[in-house]
Design a protein around this motif. Sequence first.
Motif, PDB file in Angstrom:
ATOM      1  N   TRP A  80      19.672   5.072 -13.309  1.00 59.59           N
ATOM      2  CA  TRP A  80      20.149   5.809 -12.168  1.00 59.59           C
ATOM      3  C   TRP A  80      18.975   6.239 -11.190  1.00 59.59           C
ATOM      4  N   ALA A  81      17.764   6.492 -11.754  1.00 61.50           N
ATOM      5  CA  ALA A  81      16.544   6.862 -10.580  1.00 61.50           C
ATOM      6  C   ALA A  81      16.367   5.815  -9.608  1.00 61.50           C
ATOM      7  N   GLY A  82      16.295   4.481  -9.998  1.00 62.35           N
ATOM      8  CA  GLY A  82      16.296   3.728  -9.126  1.00 62.35           C
ATOM      9  C   GLY A  82      17.179   3.498  -8.034  1.00 62.35           C
ATOM     10  N   ILE A  83      18.401   3.700  -8.409  1.00 61.88           N
ATOM     11  CA  ILE A  83      19.584   3.464  -7.673  1.00 61.88           C
ATOM     12  C   ILE A  83      19.372   4.619  -6.569  1.00 61.88           C
ATOM     13  N   ILE A  84      18.829   5.748  -7.064  1.00 65.92           N
ATOM     14  CA  ILE A  84      18.828   6.894  -6.069  1.00 65.92           C
ATOM     15  C   ILE A  84      17.802   6.550  -4.902  1.00 65.92           C
ATOM     16  N   LEU A  85      16.816   5.913  -5.489  1.00 64.36           N
ATOM     17  CA  LEU A  85      15.647   5.648  -4.621  1.00 64.36           C
ATOM     18  C   LEU A  85      16.035   4.620  -3.546  1.00 64.36           C
ATOM     19  N   CYS A  86      16.791   3.507  -4.198  1.00 64.62           N
ATOM     20  CA  CYS A  86      17.594   2.711  -3.112  1.00 64.62           C
ATOM     21  C   CYS A  86      18.209   3.325  -1.954  1.00 64.62           C
ATOM     22  N   VAL A  87      19.267   4.319  -2.630  1.00 62.23           N
ATOM     23  CA  VAL A  87      19.772   5.156  -1.452  1.00 62.23           C
ATOM     24  C   VAL A  87      19.190   5.599  -0.463  1.00 62.23           C
ATOM     25  N   VAL A  88      17.767   6.193  -0.882  1.00 59.04           N
ATOM     26  CA  VAL A  88      16.957   6.933  -0.161  1.00 59.04           C
ATOM     27  C   VAL A  88      16.394   5.945   0.874  1.00 59.04           C
ATOM     28  N   SER A  89      16.055   4.721   0.429  1.00 61.24           N
ATOM     29  CA  SER A  89      15.671   3.711   1.349  1.00 61.24           C
ATOM     30  C   SER A  89      16.406   3.269   2.410  1.00 61.24           C
ATOM     31  N   VAL A  90      18.127   3.106   1.952  1.00 66.26           N
ATOM     32  CA  VAL A  90      18.701   2.874   3.007  1.00 66.26           C
ATOM     33  C   VAL A  90      18.914   3.669   3.968  1.00 66.26           C
ATOM     34  N   LEU A  91      18.932   5.231   3.650  1.00 66.47           N
ATOM     35  CA  LEU A  91      19.138   6.121   4.719  1.00 66.47           C
ATOM     36  C   LEU A  91      17.660   6.021   5.517  1.00 66.47           C
TER      37      LEU A  91
ATOM     38  N   PHE B 230      14.872  14.055   3.834  1.00 68.52           N
ATOM     39  CA  PHE B 230      13.731  15.000   3.365  1.00 68.52           C
ATOM     40  C   PHE B 230      14.276  15.427   1.818  1.00 68.52           C
ATOM     41  N   LEU B 231      15.634  15.711   1.915  1.00 68.57           N
ATOM     42  CA  LEU B 231      16.091  16.288   0.832  1.00 68.57           C
ATOM     43  C   LEU B 231      16.178  15.361  -0.451  1.00 68.57           C
ATOM     44  N   LEU B 232      16.644  13.831   0.009  1.00 68.77           N
ATOM     45  CA  LEU B 232      16.595  12.966  -1.012  1.00 68.77           C
ATOM     46  C   LEU B 232      15.356  12.720  -1.602  1.00 68.77           C
ATOM     47  N   CYS B 233      14.258  12.576  -0.799  1.00 69.75           N
ATOM     48  CA  CYS B 233      12.907  12.312  -1.150  1.00 69.75           C
ATOM     49  C   CYS B 233      12.156  13.409  -2.016  1.00 69.75           C
ATOM     50  N   THR B 234      12.802  14.768  -1.800  1.00 70.48           N
ATOM     51  CA  THR B 234      12.542  15.877  -2.800  1.00 70.48           C
ATOM     52  C   THR B 234      12.920  15.494  -4.160  1.00 70.48           C
ATOM     53  N   VAL B 235      14.211  15.403  -4.100  1.00 70.32           N
ATOM     54  CA  VAL B 235      14.964  15.048  -5.508  1.00 70.32           C
ATOM     55  C   VAL B 235      14.431  13.820  -5.994  1.00 70.32           C
ATOM     56  N   GLY B 236      13.973  12.576  -5.376  1.00 73.60           N
ATOM     57  CA  GLY B 236      13.502  11.540  -5.944  1.00 73.60           C
ATOM     58  C   GLY B 236      12.159  11.743  -6.567  1.00 73.60           C
ATOM     59  N   LEU B 237      11.559  12.760  -5.935  1.00 72.38           N
ATOM     60  CA  LEU B 237      10.098  13.156  -6.376  1.00 72.38           C
ATOM     61  C   LEU B 237      10.288  14.019  -7.811  1.00 72.38           C
ATOM     62  N   VAL B 238      11.283  14.938  -7.918  1.00 76.85           N
ATOM     63  CA  VAL B 238      11.225  15.528  -8.924  1.00 76.85           C
ATOM     64  C   VAL B 238      11.685  14.887 -10.086  1.00 76.85           C
ATOM     65  N   LEU B 239      12.733  13.964  -9.911  1.00 75.28           N
ATOM     66  CA  LEU B 239      13.191  12.896 -10.703  1.00 75.28           C
ATOM     67  C   LEU B 239      12.040  12.043 -11.377  1.00 75.28           C
ATOM     68  N   SER B 240      11.361  11.475 -10.440  1.00 77.74           N
ATOM     69  CA  SER B 240      10.186  10.338 -10.781  1.00 77.74           C
ATOM     70  C   SER B 240       9.369  11.184 -11.820  1.00 77.74           C
ATOM     71  N   VAL B 241       8.806  12.212 -11.523  1.00 76.73           N
ATOM     72  CA  VAL B 241       8.067  13.083 -12.394  1.00 76.73           C
ATOM     73  C   VAL B 241       8.580  13.437 -13.810  1.00 76.73           C
ATOM     74  N   LEU B 242       9.752  13.815 -13.864  1.00 77.98           N
ATOM     75  CA  LEU B 242      10.563  13.953 -15.047  1.00 77.98           C
ATOM     76  C   LEU B 242      10.613  12.765 -15.794  1.00 77.98           C
ATOM     77  N   ILE B 243      10.835  11.615 -15.280  1.00 73.68           N
ATOM     78  CA  ILE B 243      10.967  10.228 -15.818  1.00 73.68           C
ATOM     79  C   ILE B 243       9.545   9.627 -16.435  1.00 73.68           C
ATOM     80  N   THR B 244       8.741   9.906 -15.524  1.00 74.09           N
ATOM     81  CA  THR B 244       7.228   9.571 -15.952  1.00 74.09           C
ATOM     82  C   THR B 244       6.814  10.464 -17.251  1.00 74.09           C
ATOM     83  N   ALA B 245       7.207  11.697 -17.199  1.00 76.12           N
ATOM     84  CA  ALA B 245       6.955  12.404 -18.459  1.00 76.12           C
ATOM     85  C   ALA B 245       7.678  11.906 -19.842  1.00 76.12           C
ATOM     86  N   PHE B 246       9.012  11.656 -19.568  1.00 81.46           N
ATOM     87  CA  PHE B 246       9.959  11.060 -20.664  1.00 81.46           C
ATOM     88  C   PHE B 246       9.219   9.867 -21.062  1.00 81.46           C
TER      89      PHE B 246
END
Length: 221
Positions: A68-79, A105-121
């Motif tokens: 799901w994190a990869g899909i969100i980043l693909c959406v950010v890229s399309v935007l 800007f908002l999606l990049c911020t969300v992607g940043l937070v999710l990526s940090v959480l996924i890296t920790a997990f």
Amino acid sequence: MSKENKGKAAEERSEGGPETEDIPKCCGCRFPLLVAVLQLLLGVAVTVVAFLMAAISPSLLARETPHWAGIILCVVSVLGFLLFGVTYLPDEKTSMQFLAKVFYFLLCTVGLVLSVLITAFAGHHYNQASSFTCAEKGGDCLCTLEPDDPIARTFTYAGVADCQEVTGTLTVYFLLQMVLNLAQALVCTLGAFIMWKHRYQVFFAGLQLGAIPSGQNWRKV
């Protein structure tokens, strides 16, 4: 100053600014295309690795297979690509341009937070899977961190006939997720920073007619 230079300066002041050929026209002044490309590549890579992890065992949780994190980043890229194609006007004079910048800007911020959480997990699960002691039982793989403790927690991976897939292949995938999501977090940070910088700092803004004296040169804001 020579007469010729004085004449050119007077001509520029009378026209209200420098010649139009001095205006930056590079694509990076509108939007850095490289950031959107990197976001797309990283999003696809994270999604593919996550689905490969999910194929090992259906017992893996969603936080362990972050497609799901990869899909969100693909959406950010399309935007980002959409934002690159929006006709540029200074000071966001089109609603599409303004909304695209805000959502990006908002999606990049969300992607940043999710990526940090996924890296920790992924780091936690990588450390955990590296310490597993596993045994095959009834077509499943039963793993524990303390094999000598009879009441230690047991992790069951259904549908895994070879425990090497858990202690070997799965740990490699967790390591890949750590690297990819860390890179994803850095790219999202860069994208959000560029949007902020584009709006408030050194990107070319043009001449502010009526707001500055006619003899003042153009500047960047």
